[in-house]
Enzyme design. Structure first.
Site, mmCIF file in Angstrom:
data_model
loop_
_atom_site.group_PDB
_atom_site.id
_atom_site.type_symbol
_atom_site.label_atom_id
_atom_site.label_comp_id
_atom_site.label_asym_id
_atom_site.label_seq_id
_atom_site.Cartn_x
_atom_site.Cartn_y
_atom_site.Cartn_z
ATOM 1 N N HIS A 242 21.731 55.642 20.134
ATOM 2 C CA HIS A 242 21.994 54.486 19.560
ATOM 3 C C HIS A 242 21.757 53.249 20.527
ATOM 4 C CE1 HIS A 242 24.041 55.885 15.981
ATOM 5 N NE2 HIS A 242 24.652 57.005 16.681
ATOM 6 N N ASP B 217 27.042 60.234 20.897
ATOM 7 C CA ASP B 217 26.936 60.978 19.560
ATOM 8 C C ASP B 217 25.511 60.812 19.049
ATOM 9 O OD1 ASP B 217 27.284 58.120 19.509
ATOM 10 O OD2 ASP B 217 27.448 58.363 17.526
ATOM 11 N N GLU B 218 25.141 61.809 18.334
ATOM 12 C CA GLU B 218 23.931 61.655 17.406
ATOM 13 C C GLU B 218 22.659 61.425 18.339
ATOM 14 O OE1 GLU B 218 25.326 60.346 13.189
ATOM 15 O OE2 GLU B 218 24.925 58.435 14.625
ATOM 16 N N VAL B 219 22.410 62.048 19.358
ATOM 17 C CA VAL B 219 21.153 62.173 20.301
ATOM 18 C C VAL B 219 20.092 62.847 19.457
ATOM 19 C CG1 VAL B 219 20.079 62.396 22.356
ATOM 20 C CG2 VAL B 219 22.550 61.795 22.119
#
Lengths: 541, 542
Positions: A277, A337-339
């Protein structure tokens, strides 16, 4: 629903009846008074005896015994704010009444009992927000250990005041003893996917205070834009914001948000999410992001923060040093999060590093490697940290006081069990992603969630310190954010403040319908629950 | 998406590049200019030649040959409105420039060609909204048969003006010939389930004009409240509104809505839905509604309008006489949807009447009996009528010019459209455009993809499709959230109903609509975002 309060006062006692949606009449006094309260206090007693409040003579004052006085700006500002909420819409001529009648409540005394009222402090996870409120003739008394409890009590007091048929302000004899069920009650706003003008953020802090929320989780930057203006790295917003002047938060803007929140007992926890992100970070900081490869050559696109360069960690050290001084709260949210591993996988330098470190092809080990070093950097700034659940799931070594935020809806109970089983404190947001909209009264779904409804010991349950309603920014900006958030977030507010047993949806509907009209009256465009009206409709557009 | 227009003007020609969401550059001039237009005109040609517009000297004027002049208030008001839209946000100092340069566009001439410009008229289903716009040095010319076309052309002209990097106003050499695909392009707002303050209605009329909508379908009363203040029957709102003073539309309010709409070429069609959806009517009019029975005694609740009493029809005669004078449009929407038969079934007098009439137990025959008499009453006022599809489905005898409003999901609307048009009636589509229904994500795309003529039928049948309406029913919207919920989602309907059938490229539409919603925001309409991105000027309200 019909919000019209039809009250016929007879000398001292009032005979009051409400006309509700399904035409039945609420007769029990308790229900009558409760009807206006949101979130519902822990302990509540009231009688049919009503007192009148005259805007011309009524005052909110410091109690004689109080440790706080006129120099306590948090209280002085709050006195003014709540006075305006209660009497602001009165006509001029009603202010001419000066004589005090026997039936009048002449003042609310605010009594801060602890030696340090914390007038100049910031709210924290440990703040005592409890208060006791006694409404009786001639004075009401609000007792709290410090300003944070007093702020919550002032909100409750203002919610008890109602207008009778003649437009006069009334309040019933009442005893309240109140405290929050959970210490962390937050709202996440996302100012990266759409820039949120300061005005919008401040209005939502006001609405949060009306709902006794106490944490503003500011998801301030993300892939699409970097509106935070950094003193240390001005290029971050200069090159990463939607616009370098009009779509940024200056140091002064940030200060104002923090102070505006402090005045309302709200903590501001900024989130600087890495290593994923972070697309917008790359515009301003050369070599921060991992170059992705297409075959054997760089594709020109970039992935997460480059975890194999020392320069990345040097940058983070300086950057979080700034953040730790700009934001006074004891916690920073570090994201995690969400790598997406695909870019790392494509990069030959990363591949080499993986081999050197013995990570094999397990890229979550590389992620942990990065996070571990980041946590050490942040720890050195004396801040605590919050992280999204992936960081825990990937087995990163965490400090004891780390707060793990559970956001993935699938297997949420299991995750709560695991996180608390490992001894970490946790907050829940998985069931409260308010950016997901659907047709109808979805507030009921948010209301029915029980955060402690997972298998675990009492000690584990105690590690759940609260939750957050998240309004991610894909589809909201200044045009629609506020009505989309309120009163849907109010459902979360009551779940996190009131007793576990407060679960009656029908009763909640009646109170919440009133509460949203109150928010509208106070200038917040809170959307309707269903068919009906407010005595005073929203005056904006 | 990135809405920033990056323009570098070089003498007369402009080399222009846009930075878009996926980083690719739009190079074709046509696409560049189209990008700002919504809904897309029918025929469009432009060149890279750009002219500057100076707010200090630019004027919108009546062409010499025009049949309209300074006394034409519709045009005069529109000139001012569009001047403000185009230049309103300019800094003061930019207004000091007086010298006219060679590269300037100095005026827009508005040329009304027909003998009667209709300056004092009302728009109608037959209004000619076509126009031709030619932007060239030194004057642009907007040619239209009457004011209705001129209004549409002014909107288009204002959409062509863009700012370059230096904040200067530019417009490219352009030729446009434009007309609507459908004559009826409407928005339904519901002021009964929630009262909508006048301000909200007027703001949405403004937004409608920006999207070339031309019908405001005012679902003004329904079960929950009766905010229409009737001169003939004041008790209707006195006893049926949420509040008799603060939650009503006075005769003056109604006049203002109609006039505000007229100035924008928008028809106001009120809906007074009967015999169902009338709970709020019963508060003010004794014996209008059917008393429901529980066993052999009245239960105290009421059902639809009582169809067996002459007093009901006497009331309707007087009431619609008033309505027909208050609302100038040639059409009234009479509703006729969702009649619940359970109350009628419970009532012994109704049962007796059914037997007398030989209706058996088919209550849709009773419904038709009522509607038939109502239609006769309304016909006597010289108004045409619109009705929801049930009235057609139930086989009520209808005038040839009746418009059938298709709204149901089952049977699927394509079949219903085919049936209605096969019977020779005009059809209006709303089924795919119930915008009160919301879901997560870009739901405008499905709204955009629906086509009212996408059914099996002859060319003659297709021609009977006069348009459609986006409906925003009021269960969950009021002044706090109505406007951002409606816009720009309704804009998707606007383009479907105005532009050519072939205009269906969602990617192209996304880019234009993102720009268009930022334009609405700049003009003060809180139109919500399509997706991640920003507007150069964000919404300033709350």
């Amino acid at each position: 629903m019909y919000c019209l309060l039809k009250c016929a006062p007879l000398i001292l006692a009032v005979a009051v009846c409400h006309g509700w949606l399904f035409g039945d009449f609420v007769e029990k006094q308790k229900e009558l008074d409760e009807i206006s309260l949101w979130p519902l206090p822990q302990k509540f007693q009231s009688s049919a005896v009503a007192f009148k409040l005259s805007p011309a003579s009524f005052q909110i004052v410091h109690a004689k015994q109080s440790s706080a006085g006129p120099s306590c700006s948090i209280l002085v500002n709050a006195f003014r704010r709540y006075f305006e909420y209660m009497f602001g819409d009165l006509k001029k001529h009603e202010k001419s009444r000066n004589k005090v009648y026997d039936s009048d409540l002449v003042e609310l005394q605010v009594w801060i009992t602890s030696a340090d009222p914390q007038c100049d402090g910031y709210p924290s996870l440990q703040s005592d927000e409890s208060y006791e409120l006694s409404v009786d003739k001639p004075s009401a008394v609000l007792k709290a250990a410090n300003v944070w409890g007093a702020l919550r009590g002032l909100e409750t007091f203002s919610q008890l005041v109602y207008k009778d048929d003649y437009g006069a302000n009334n309040i019933n004899k009442t005893e309240i003893s109140d405290f929050p069920r959970f210490a962390h009650r937050g709202i996440l706003l996302d100012s990266s996917r759409h820039f949120l003008p300061l005005k919008v953020i401040l209005a939502n802090l006001e609405a949060m205070a009306m709902n006794k929320f106490n944490v503003f989780h500011w998801h301030i930057v993300d892939d699409p834009s970097f509106p935070y203006m950094s003193r240390t790295f001005p290029d971050l917003s200069q090159k990463g914001a939607y616009h370098p002047f009009t779509h940024v938060y200056t140091p002064s803007d940030v200060k104002m948000v923090i102070e505006f929140a402090r005045m309302r007992g709200i903590r501001v926890i900024p989130e600087f999410d890495t290593p994923g992100h972070t697309q917008s970070w790359g515009n301003g900081i050369k070599d921060l992001l991992t170059p992705c490869y297409s075959g054997s050559s760089p594709s020109g696109t970039f992935g997460p923060v480059n975890p194999i360069l020392n320069s990345s960690y040097d940058f983070m050290t300086q950057f979080f040093k700034e953040i730790s001084t700009v934001f006074p709260d004891a916690y920073i949210h570090l994201g995690g999060d969400e790598v997406d591993f695909s870019c790392w996988k494509s990069n030959p330098d990363i591949q080499k590093f993986m081999a050197q470190q013995g990570f094999g092809t397990d890229y979550s080990k590389l992620e942990s490697f990065y996070i571990q070093r980041l946590l050490d950097i942040v720890t050195a700034t004396k801040k605590g940290y919050m992280v999204w659940q992936e960081v825990f799931d990937n087995g990163v070594k965490l400090k004891d006081d780390t707060v793990v935020e559970v956001w993935i809806g699938n297997k949420m109970e299991e995750e709560l069990q695991n996180v608390t089983g490992a001894g970490f404190t946790t907050i829940l947001s998985a069931p409260w992603y308010l950016d997901y909209i659907s047709y109808g009264q979805d507030w009921q779904r948010y209301y029915k969630v029980e955060p402690l409804n997972f298998p675990g010991t009492d000690a584990q349950k105690k590690l759940v310190i609260g939750g957050e309603a998240c309004l991610w920014g894909e589809y909201v900006d200044a045009t629609n954010l506020t009505p989309r958030l309120w009163p849907r977030a109010s459902a979360v507010a009551e779940r996190l403040w009131s007793d576990k047993s407060v679960t009656d949806v029908g009763n909640a509907y009646n109170r919440l319908a009133q509460h949203r009209c109150r928010m509208v009256r106070r200038g917040i465009p809170a959307e309707p629950l269903f068919v009906g009206h407010c005595r005073q409709e929203y005056m904006g557009l």
